[in-house]
Design a protein around this motif. Structure first.
Motif, PDB file in Angstrom:
ATOM      1  N   UNK A  29      83.407  62.425 -56.790  1.00 27.69           N
ATOM      2  CA  UNK A  29      82.915  62.442 -55.412  1.00 27.69           C
ATOM      3  C   UNK A  29      82.331  63.813 -55.083  1.00 27.69           C
ATOM      4  N   UNK A  30      82.995  64.872 -55.564  1.00 30.43           N
ATOM      5  CA  UNK A  30      82.492  66.234 -55.345  1.00 30.43           C
ATOM      6  C   UNK A  30      81.079  66.377 -55.897  1.00 30.43           C
ATOM      7  N   UNK A  31      80.867  65.949 -57.128  1.00 32.97           N
ATOM      8  CA  UNK A  31      79.542  66.082 -57.748  1.00 32.97           C
ATOM      9  C   UNK A  31      78.497  65.265 -56.994  1.00 32.97           C
ATOM     10  N   UNK A  32      78.885  64.084 -56.542  1.00 33.52           N
ATOM     11  CA  UNK A  32      77.978  63.248 -55.757  1.00 33.52           C
ATOM     12  C   UNK A  32      77.626  63.922 -54.431  1.00 33.52           C
ATOM     13  N   UNK A  33      78.639  64.415 -53.721  1.00 35.15           N
ATOM     14  CA  UNK A  33      78.393  65.081 -52.438  1.00 35.15           C
ATOM     15  C   UNK A  33      77.530  66.323 -52.613  1.00 35.15           C
ATOM     16  N   UNK A  34      77.784  67.093 -53.670  1.00 41.92           N
ATOM     17  CA  UNK A  34      76.987  68.297 -53.917  1.00 41.92           C
ATOM     18  C   UNK A  34      75.517  67.930 -54.107  1.00 41.92           C
ATOM     19  N   UNK A  35      75.250  66.855 -54.830  1.00 45.10           N
ATOM     20  CA  UNK A  35      73.869  66.387 -54.990  1.00 45.10           C
ATOM     21  C   UNK A  35      73.263  66.041 -53.642  1.00 45.10           C
ATOM     22  N   UNK A  36      74.005  65.318 -52.834  1.00 45.72           N
ATOM     23  CA  UNK A  36      73.475  64.886 -51.536  1.00 45.72           C
ATOM     24  C   UNK A  36      73.212  66.081 -50.626  1.00 45.72           C
ATOM     25  N   UNK A  37      74.095  67.072 -50.657  1.00 44.81           N
ATOM     26  CA  UNK A  37      73.889  68.295 -49.871  1.00 44.81           C
ATOM     27  C   UNK A  37      72.603  68.985 -50.325  1.00 44.81           C
ATOM     28  N   UNK A  38      72.391  69.058 -51.612  1.00 46.49           N
ATOM     29  CA  UNK A  38      71.192  69.726 -52.134  1.00 46.49           C
ATOM     30  C   UNK A  38      69.928  68.933 -51.817  1.00 46.49           C
ATOM     31  N   UNK A  39      70.037  67.603 -51.806  1.00 43.00           N
ATOM     32  CA  UNK A  39      68.879  66.800 -51.397  1.00 43.00           C
ATOM     33  C   UNK A  39      68.578  67.015 -49.914  1.00 43.00           C
ATOM     34  N   UNK A  40      69.615  67.157 -49.102  1.00 44.16           N
ATOM     35  CA  UNK A  40      69.404  67.450 -47.679  1.00 44.16           C
ATOM     36  C   UNK A  40      68.729  68.809 -47.521  1.00 44.16           C
ATOM     37  N   UNK A  41      69.155  69.764 -48.314  1.00 42.71           N
ATOM     38  CA  UNK A  41      68.532  71.085 -48.283  1.00 42.71           C
ATOM     39  C   UNK A  41      67.042  70.962 -48.627  1.00 42.71           C
ATOM     40  N   UNK A  42      66.735  70.184 -49.651  1.00 42.74           N
ATOM     41  CA  UNK A  42      65.344  69.986 -50.053  1.00 42.74           C
ATOM     42  C   UNK A  42      64.563  69.221 -48.984  1.00 42.74           C
ATOM     43  N   UNK A  43      65.234  68.316 -48.285  1.00 41.51           N
ATOM     44  CA  UNK A  43      64.570  67.594 -47.194  1.00 41.51           C
ATOM     45  C   UNK A  43      64.199  68.567 -46.083  1.00 41.51           C
TER      46      UNK A  43
END
Length: 181
Positions: free
Chosen positions: A89-103
């Motif tokens: 879940x941590x790795x998944x959330x980290x990806x989503x946070x980074x995608x939000x940053x890129x957004x």
């Protein structure tokens, strides 16, 4: 007639209160009900986007609180299958946070988990992760490298976006006016 209590809403509210207490201390800000990635401040997002133990501890705090597994400092005492679930879940959330940053940078047009409350990203992890696999983030057409991205297969497109993460992290840091993080 007495008030009807929405038990599911009450349960979610109790989980959110328990889950965000460590974050409120860690980030010195409050987190409202139903907080999503897009609701996080740029500063909080930057701290979470950073690789390393500091951000991992923040994710573990949240995940373990939502799953009622105790505090982050007790991670090593969890059963192996619980540890693996927290890490996944941590790795998944980290990806989503980074995608939000890129957004926010305007590099990514959309990503599947962007509008989900953080608590839901954890409680419905398997279902949402599968949706994200079948609908990966899309690069913004305004990116100068969009032509190269457009001709790639869907699997290659996801890899293309992931390779942008280090430069996105630096660009976001510069946008915030921070040289340390």
């Amino acid at each position: 007639m007495g008030k009807i209590v929405d038990l599911e809403s009450y349960r979610i509210q109790a989980v959110e209160k328990r889950a965000f207490q460590p974050w409120e201390k860690r980030f010195s800000r409050s987190f409202g009900r139903g907080v999503r990635l897009c609701d996080l401040s740029d500063d909080t997002l930057m701290k979470l986007a950073q690789p390393g133990e500091g951000s991992a501890g923040a994710y573990y705090d949240l995940i373990m609180a939502v799953l009622d597994l105790g505090e982050e400092r007790n991670f090593s005492s969890l059963k192996k299958d619980e540890q693996l679930r927290v890490v996944d879940i941590h790795l998944f959330l980290a990806d989503q946070v980074r995608f939000e940053m890129m957004r926010r940078l305007g590099w990514v047009a959309a990503f599947s988990a962007g509008d989900c409350p953080l608590v839901t990203l954890i409680t419905d992890f398997e279902k949402i992760r599968e949706r994200c696999r079948t609908h990966p983030p899309t690069l913004a057409r305004s990116r100068p490298d969009y032509d190269r991205y457009e001709v790639l297969t869907p699997r290659e497109r996801e890899g293309f976006i992931r390779r942008l993460l280090p430069s996105a992290l630096e660009a976001f840091r510069l946008q915030l006016g921070s040289t340390d993080a």
